[in-house]
Scaffold this active site. Structure first.
Site, mmCIF file in Angstrom:
data_model
loop_
_atom_site.group_PDB
_atom_site.id
_atom_site.type_symbol
_atom_site.label_atom_id
_atom_site.label_comp_id
_atom_site.label_asym_id
_atom_site.label_seq_id
_atom_site.Cartn_x
_atom_site.Cartn_y
_atom_site.Cartn_z
ATOM 1 N N GLU A 171 3.066 11.251 6.937
ATOM 2 C CA GLU A 171 1.917 10.513 6.421
ATOM 3 C C GLU A 171 2.309 9.056 6.267
ATOM 4 O O GLU A 171 3.389 8.742 5.729
ATOM 5 C CB GLU A 171 1.478 11.081 5.078
ATOM 6 C CG GLU A 171 0.362 10.300 4.390
ATOM 7 C CD GLU A 171 -0.016 10.894 3.042
ATOM 8 O OE1 GLU A 171 0.122 12.129 2.878
ATOM 9 O OE2 GLU A 171 -0.434 10.134 2.149
ATOM 10 N N GLU A 176 -3.052 1.855 -0.504
ATOM 11 C CA GLU A 176 -3.640 2.600 -1.606
ATOM 12 C C GLU A 176 -3.716 1.680 -2.809
ATOM 13 O O GLU A 176 -2.826 0.849 -3.034
ATOM 14 C CB GLU A 176 -2.820 3.828 -1.963
ATOM 15 C CG GLU A 176 -2.841 4.928 -0.931
ATOM 16 C CD GLU A 176 -2.054 6.139 -1.395
ATOM 17 O OE1 GLU A 176 -2.691 7.141 -1.759
ATOM 18 O OE2 GLU A 176 -0.817 6.065 -1.410
#
Length: 429
Positions: A171, A176
């Site tokens: 990932e 974020e």
């Protein structure tokens, strides 16, 4: 640096419908590309592999040829509280060239979540089954929401997640943000042995106490073999290589797909409180992926460009200089044309006219013909040039070969078991 956070477990229920479309997918079918502008001075230019500027009428849904909407709740990923809805309910174009993902405190259809009746709706979309890439510059210009418990993200997952699961699939979190940190974003890698709270990453904070909700900012990774760098507005704030993983496996030399989502709640961001206002919006100006060209911020040398010559002094040639997918790659008299100008890229591909030398049907058996095709990141598009002048397809472990050792013009090339004969010897850049 704030140490992250949540388990992002992509095998959760909401992905069951969306990701199943991607499993076993081996060819990129929704890619737009422009030709590499390559010169004889060994300077190569990246090609646009994916671009969405979200132009369209206000209220319309995202382009279904590029994105699919995931639906459902999300108990597996840090105990989020939103329900992801389909269509344009929570993800729609604004008519001004933006995608708006909206989180609302509502439940218009009696949605049920893992914790009971859902309290919030939002949207999440991905490119699985529609677009993947291996390496390149992956970027988006986004204006973030704000507020306690709000969690926007722009990230990527390994396309083999359906076969090997997470975190083995890898990932790449490009960006974020959690609402309680309005001026800070995080970039993180997750893989086998470094997932969840053990992810490898860093954070970037805007100077002067500014918040990411006040304006648009560009979030990007420059991704090369064994190297990923993160940037905000062109400022690189971290670079990661296999040396950072403490001996764990580097899971990032393969195809990945992209994800945009706006979550509400979760153990890492916390949950909305009395200070959180709704609706909240994640506004995306564009998403663009450009190819890895072997140079620049990606950290490699420029791709080597020139002709590939072999049997009878003839050259590897794109028939008729045709850029259409499926154009045969043949042997032909060397003439210096662009159809015979090949770039040996550091990702292992051989490129001409902006596309890749590929195996017909992704087959790997003796006698499989080669042709030109969009560069997809598929393993069958990777080649190794040996010191013995063999050009070996890595996936098939077979050599580029002139059928029947016939040097006639327009003889379509193939792969065959490496034998060391003259029909398999090449001089490459």
């Amino acid at each position: 640096m704030k140490r992250r956070h949540a388990l992002r477990t992509p095998t959760r229920r909401l992905l069951a419908a969306g990701l199943s479309l991607a499993l076993g997918w081996t060819a990129l079918t929704a890619m737009t590309a422009t030709a590499d502008q390559e010169t004889d001075t060994d300077v190569s230019t990246a090609a646009v592999l994916f671009h969405d500027d979200f132009n369209g009428p206000a209220g319309s849904a995202v382009d279904s040829s590029k994105w699919q909407l995931e639906t459902g709740d999300n108990s597996g990923n840090n105990r989020e509280h939103q329900y992801y809805t389909p269509g344009n309910n929570n993800a729609a174009l604004d008519g001004n060239g933006n995608l708006v993902i909206t989180a609302r405190k509502e439940n218009p259809n009696n949605y049920q979540c893992w914790y009971g009746t859902c309290q919030y709706t939002s949207a999440r979309m991905n490119t699985a089954g529609k677009f993947t890439t291996t390496y390149g510059k992956v970027e988006a210009r986004i204006k973030l929401p704000r507020g306690q418990g709000i969690w926007p993200a722009f990230w990527m997952l390994g396309n083999d997640i359906g076969q090997i699961g997470w975190p083995a699939s890898g990932e790449i979190d490009i960006m974020e943000n959690i609402g309680r940190e309005p001026g800070t974003v995080h970039g993180t890698l997750h893989g086998p042995g470094y997932s969840g709270g053990g992810g490898i990453g860093a954070s970037y904070t805007l100077p002067g106490g500014r918040a990411f909700a006040d304006d648009f900012h560009t979030f990007a990774v420059d991704w090369a073999p064994d190297r990923i760098s993160w940037s905000v507005d062109g400022v690189t704030y971290q670079t990661r290589t296999p040396a950072d993983l403490g001996g764990n496996q580097w899971a990032f030399n393969k195809p990945f797909f992209m994800i945009l989502n706006l979550a509400v709640g979760g153990e890492w961001p916390g949950y909305p409180d009395g200070s959180t206002t709704f609706p909240q919006q994640m506004i995306v100006d564009y998403v663009t992926v450009t190819s890895y060209d072997g140079g620049g911020d990606n950290g490699g040398g420029n791709g080597r460009t020139g002709q590939i010559s072999g049997l009878a002094g003839k050259c590897v040639d794109v028939a008729g200089a045709n850029t259409a997918n499926g154009t045969p790659v043949v042997l032909y008299d060397c003439n210096g044309s662009s159809a015979q100008r090949w770039t040996v890229h550091s990702d292992g591909t051989l490129r001409a006219l902006g596309k890749c030398l590929s195996l017909v049907g992704n087959a790997t058996g003796d006698g499989t013909k080669v042709h030109l095709w969009d560069c997809t990141g598929n393993a069958t598009q990777r080649w190794a040039i040996s010191g013995a002048r063999d050009i070996v397809n890595i996936s098939a472990d077979k050599c580029l070969d002139v059928p029947w050792a016939d040097p006639a013009n327009n003889n379509q090339l193939q792969i065959a078991t490496c034998s060391g004969n003259a029909a398999q010897k090449w001089t490459a850049p």
